[in-house]
Design a protein around this motif. Sequence first.
Motif, PDB file in Angstrom:
ATOM      1  N   THR A  30       0.812  -1.225   0.000  1.00  0.00           N
ATOM      2  CA  THR A  30       0.000   0.000   0.000  1.00  0.00           C
ATOM      3  C   THR A  30       0.840   1.267   0.000  1.00  0.00           C
ATOM      4  OG1 THR A  30      -0.103   0.077   2.418  1.00  0.00           O
ATOM      5  CG2 THR A  30      -1.810  -1.207   1.279  1.00  0.00           C
ATOM      6  N   LYS A  31       2.133   1.138   0.320  1.00  0.00           N
ATOM      7  CA  LYS A  31       3.048   2.278   0.431  1.00  0.00           C
ATOM      8  C   LYS A  31       2.690   3.225   1.572  1.00  0.00           C
ATOM      9  CE  LYS A  31       5.446   0.814  -2.966  1.00  0.00           C
ATOM     10  NZ  LYS A  31       6.746   0.151  -2.652  1.00  0.00           N
ATOM     11  N   LYS A  32       1.831   2.781   2.475  1.00  0.00           N
ATOM     12  CA  LYS A  32       1.473   3.604   3.624  1.00  0.00           C
ATOM     13  C   LYS A  32       2.597   3.575   4.656  1.00  0.00           C
ATOM     14  CE  LYS A  32      -3.575   3.229   3.303  1.00  0.00           C
ATOM     15  NZ  LYS A  32      -4.819   2.776   3.984  1.00  0.00           N
ATOM     16  N   MET A  33       2.766   4.695   5.358  1.00  0.00           N
ATOM     17  CA  MET A  33       3.819   4.819   6.357  1.00  0.00           C
ATOM     18  C   MET A  33       3.242   4.592   7.747  1.00  0.00           C
ATOM     19  SD  MET A  33       6.472   6.027   4.463  1.00  0.00           S
ATOM     20  CE  MET A  33       7.477   7.189   5.337  1.00  0.00           C
ATOM     21  N   TYR A  34       4.002   3.892   8.578  1.00  0.00           N
ATOM     22  CA  TYR A  34       3.589   3.603   9.942  1.00  0.00           C
ATOM     23  C   TYR A  34       4.790   3.739  10.882  1.00  0.00           C
ATOM     24  CZ  TYR A  34      -0.385   1.250   7.650  1.00  0.00           C
ATOM     25  OH  TYR A  34      -1.483   0.955   6.880  1.00  0.00           O
ATOM     26  N   ALA A  35       4.500   3.724  12.167  1.00  0.00           N
ATOM     27  CA  ALA A  35       5.541   3.554  13.179  1.00  0.00           C
ATOM     28  C   ALA A  35       5.484   2.110  13.652  1.00  0.00           C
ATOM     29  CB  ALA A  35       5.320   4.501  14.346  1.00  0.00           C
ATOM     30  N   MET A  36       6.618   1.461  13.743  1.00  0.00           N
ATOM     31  CA  MET A  36       6.668   0.061  14.171  1.00  0.00           C
ATOM     32  C   MET A  36       7.477  -0.051  15.458  1.00  0.00           C
ATOM     33  SD  MET A  36       7.745  -3.384  12.074  1.00  0.00           S
ATOM     34  CE  MET A  36       9.518  -3.156  12.121  1.00  0.00           C
ATOM     35  N   LYS A  37       6.806  -0.510  16.513  1.00  0.00           N
ATOM     36  CA  LYS A  37       7.463  -0.754  17.786  1.00  0.00           C
ATOM     37  C   LYS A  37       7.781  -2.233  17.875  1.00  0.00           C
ATOM     38  CE  LYS A  37       6.538  -0.495  22.791  1.00  0.00           C
ATOM     39  NZ  LYS A  37       5.532  -0.098  23.820  1.00  0.00           N
ATOM     40  N   TYR A  38       9.016  -2.560  18.180  1.00  0.00           N
ATOM     41  CA  TYR A  38       9.375  -3.968  18.315  1.00  0.00           C
ATOM     42  C   TYR A  38      10.053  -4.204  19.657  1.00  0.00           C
ATOM     43  CZ  TYR A  38      13.904  -2.329  16.430  1.00  0.00           C
ATOM     44  OH  TYR A  38      15.089  -1.655  16.210  1.00  0.00           O
ATOM     45  N   MET A  39       9.597  -5.281  20.327  1.00  0.00           N
ATOM     46  CA  MET A  39      10.041  -5.588  21.691  1.00  0.00           C
ATOM     47  C   MET A  39      10.719  -6.948  21.715  1.00  0.00           C
ATOM     48  SD  MET A  39       6.359  -4.355  22.973  1.00  0.00           S
ATOM     49  CE  MET A  39       5.807  -4.868  21.349  1.00  0.00           C
ATOM     50  N   ASN A  40      11.895  -6.990  22.266  1.00  0.00           N
ATOM     51  CA  ASN A  40      12.658  -8.234  22.343  1.00  0.00           C
ATOM     52  C   ASN A  40      12.010  -9.201  23.332  1.00  0.00           C
ATOM     53  OD1 ASN A  40      15.074  -9.808  23.827  1.00  0.00           O
ATOM     54  ND2 ASN A  40      15.543  -9.514  21.674  1.00  0.00           N
ATOM     55  N   LYS A  41      11.695 -10.401  22.872  1.00  0.00           N
ATOM     56  CA  LYS A  41      11.000 -11.378  23.719  1.00  0.00           C
ATOM     57  C   LYS A  41      11.826 -11.774  24.935  1.00  0.00           C
ATOM     58  CE  LYS A  41       8.143 -13.596  20.176  1.00  0.00           C
ATOM     59  NZ  LYS A  41       7.843 -14.857  19.476  1.00  0.00           N
ATOM     60  N   GLN A  42      13.102 -11.979  24.712  1.00  0.00           N
ATOM     61  CA  GLN A  42      13.958 -12.429  25.818  1.00  0.00           C
ATOM     62  C   GLN A  42      13.980 -11.396  26.941  1.00  0.00           C
ATOM     63  OE1 GLN A  42      17.769 -13.985  24.669  1.00  0.00           O
ATOM     64  NE2 GLN A  42      18.690 -13.581  26.672  1.00  0.00           N
ATOM     65  N   LYS A  43      14.097 -10.108  26.577  1.00  0.00           N
ATOM     66  CA  LYS A  43      14.131  -9.061  27.595  1.00  0.00           C
ATOM     67  C   LYS A  43      12.773  -8.938  28.285  1.00  0.00           C
ATOM     68  CE  LYS A  43      17.847  -6.317  25.581  1.00  0.00           C
ATOM     69  NZ  LYS A  43      18.233  -5.013  24.975  1.00  0.00           N
ATOM     70  N   CYS A  44      11.695  -9.117  27.528  1.00  0.00           N
ATOM     71  CA  CYS A  44      10.358  -9.054  28.132  1.00  0.00           C
ATOM     72  C   CYS A  44      10.165 -10.171  29.156  1.00  0.00           C
ATOM     73  CB  CYS A  44       9.283  -9.158  27.045  1.00  0.00           C
ATOM     74  SG  CYS A  44       9.103  -7.660  26.047  1.00  0.00           S
ATOM     75  N   VAL A  45      10.641 -11.366  28.835  1.00  0.00           N
ATOM     76  CA  VAL A  45      10.529 -12.496  29.757  1.00  0.00           C
ATOM     77  C   VAL A  45      11.383 -12.253  30.987  1.00  0.00           C
ATOM     78  CG1 VAL A  45      11.067 -14.939  30.079  1.00  0.00           C
ATOM     79  CG2 VAL A  45       9.937 -14.187  27.979  1.00  0.00           C
ATOM     80  N   GLU A  46      12.619 -11.784  30.785  1.00  0.00           N
ATOM     81  CA  GLU A  46      13.535 -11.540  31.902  1.00  0.00           C
ATOM     82  C   GLU A  46      12.997 -10.479  32.867  1.00  0.00           C
ATOM     83  OE1 GLU A  46      17.737 -12.550  29.550  1.00  0.00           O
ATOM     84  OE2 GLU A  46      17.078 -10.478  29.829  1.00  0.00           O
ATOM     85  N   ARG A  47      12.278  -9.490  32.340  1.00  0.00           N
ATOM     86  CA  ARG A  47      11.781  -8.383  33.167  1.00  0.00           C
ATOM     87  C   ARG A  47      10.310  -8.548  33.530  1.00  0.00           C
ATOM     88  NH1 ARG A  47      14.856  -3.263  30.215  1.00  0.00           N
ATOM     89  NH2 ARG A  47      16.843  -4.347  29.923  1.00  0.00           N
ATOM     90  N   ASN A  48       9.779  -9.714  33.232  1.00  0.00           N
ATOM     91  CA  ASN A  48       8.395 -10.035  33.597  1.00  0.00           C
ATOM     92  C   ASN A  48       7.408  -9.022  33.011  1.00  0.00           C
ATOM     93  OD1 ASN A  48       6.531 -11.733  34.843  1.00  0.00           O
ATOM     94  ND2 ASN A  48       6.468 -10.497  36.699  1.00  0.00           N
ATOM     95  N   GLU A  49       7.602  -8.651  31.753  1.00  0.00           N
ATOM     96  CA  GLU A  49       6.771  -7.644  31.099  1.00  0.00           C
ATOM     97  C   GLU A  49       5.839  -8.234  30.040  1.00  0.00           C
ATOM     98  OE1 GLU A  49       6.329  -4.500  31.564  1.00  0.00           O
ATOM     99  OE2 GLU A  49       7.898  -3.990  32.997  1.00  0.00           O
ATOM    100  N   VAL A  50       5.856  -9.545  29.870  1.00  0.00           N
ATOM    101  CA  VAL A  50       5.079 -10.169  28.799  1.00  0.00           C
ATOM    102  C   VAL A  50       3.596  -9.890  28.960  1.00  0.00           C
ATOM    103  CG1 VAL A  50       4.401 -12.363  27.748  1.00  0.00           C
ATOM    104  CG2 VAL A  50       6.793 -11.960  28.363  1.00  0.00           C
ATOM    105  N   ARG A  51       3.078 -10.024  30.184  1.00  0.00           N
ATOM    106  CA  ARG A  51       1.639  -9.813  30.412  1.00  0.00           C
ATOM    107  C   ARG A  51       1.226  -8.382  30.104  1.00  0.00           C
ATOM    108  NH1 ARG A  51      -0.829 -14.064  29.370  1.00  0.00           N
ATOM    109  NH2 ARG A  51       0.517 -15.794  30.001  1.00  0.00           N
ATOM    110  N   ASN A  52       2.100  -7.421  30.426  1.00  0.00           N
ATOM    111  CA  ASN A  52       1.789  -6.025  30.115  1.00  0.00           C
ATOM    112  C   ASN A  52       1.687  -5.801  28.610  1.00  0.00           C
ATOM    113  OD1 ASN A  52       1.642  -5.215  32.757  1.00  0.00           O
ATOM    114  ND2 ASN A  52       3.674  -4.310  32.834  1.00  0.00           N
ATOM    115  N   VAL A  53       2.589  -6.444  27.865  1.00  0.00           N
ATOM    116  CA  VAL A  53       2.547  -6.328  26.403  1.00  0.00           C
ATOM    117  C   VAL A  53       1.248  -6.920  25.865  1.00  0.00           C
ATOM    118  CG1 VAL A  53       3.626  -7.064  24.233  1.00  0.00           C
ATOM    119  CG2 VAL A  53       5.053  -6.334  26.161  1.00  0.00           C
TER     120      VAL A  53
END
Length: 354
Positions: free
Chosen positions: A45-68
């Motif tokens: 579509t050539k549409k522009m977006y912002a893409m947020k990407y979160m590292n799974k390993q860091k999310c698991v280590e910091r107990n942030e998976v449920r928040n995501v």
Amino acid sequence: MGANTSSKPPVFDENEDVNFDHFEILRAIGKGSFGKVCIVQKNDTKKMYAMKYMNKQKCVERNEVRNVFKELQIMQGLEHPFLVNLWYSFQDEEDMFMVVDLLLGGDLRYHLQQNVRFKEETVKLFICELVMALDYLQSQRIIHRDMKPDNILLDEHGHVHITDFNIAAMLPRETQITTMAGTKPYMAPEMFSSRKGAGYSFAVDWWSLGVTAYELLRGRRPYHIRSSTSSKEIVRMFETTVVTYPSAWSQEMASLLKKKGRLNCDPTFELEEMILESKPLHKKKKRLAKKEKDMRKCDSSQTCLFQEHLDSVQKEFIIFNREKVKRDFNKRQPNLTLEQTKDPQSEDGQNNNL
């Protein structure tokens, strides 16, 4: 030799799940403790977006998976012109991705740090738009809990959009929340006494909006509260501090709308992502192939246990495609219209026969 090669973008099936390969990475614009943000363009579509990407390993280590997961669940049910809306969510073995509206005006904190002073008319417009967004969130039983200049983004026309639902809460009817969450200088008084069982509700977002508006007009907040300030000190401050209001809010201030000719973010993020970043996006495919090869050699019980957590994230992650949702809804519309225009007498006749 290369004359027959085509520069056309790859063609994707509209029913295919959106993934990392559907986007071209243009530049990095920001980062958090375990997530980064970049500007992307969707290939078809050539549409522009912002893409947020979160590292799974860091999310698991910091107990942030449920928040995501909670943030994803909340955002996929929301759509409003003054919110930063979620368009796609997907994952690979390494990261979780959220693709949202792209807003190039920067956040209000950025402009405050650039010593921008907003005119009263501008702040009034911001307040009106934010009130509409908060009213919508309340209709959806959502408390944002982190309203502040950092989480209010501007588009190229100078309109505001609320972002970051990481600590937002879904409030069941006839209940209140007692857990403390938010950024202290913007938190309402009832949030600091909630541990005594008083609880709080949607009004805390309106308080935060008031503090934000004051800061935009005056360049500082009405209360001198820091993240290190204790709850007891804050409660005492609310009881004793007299908030002053300047007699001339309409003094000349720099206009935000003149600053739209450039990207309002820190350019060092681009340098970090492309040069200093240890795991840059443009090397993702090669990195994932190596990771898969290494996992076949997994012989450590601790490593395998951690992999089980990652596998759980892979299984429970919420995949979302707003473009497909809208497309499916539009396809159903003709059938719904046909059902609504059926002859009611004919239906009554069928019922009588039964």
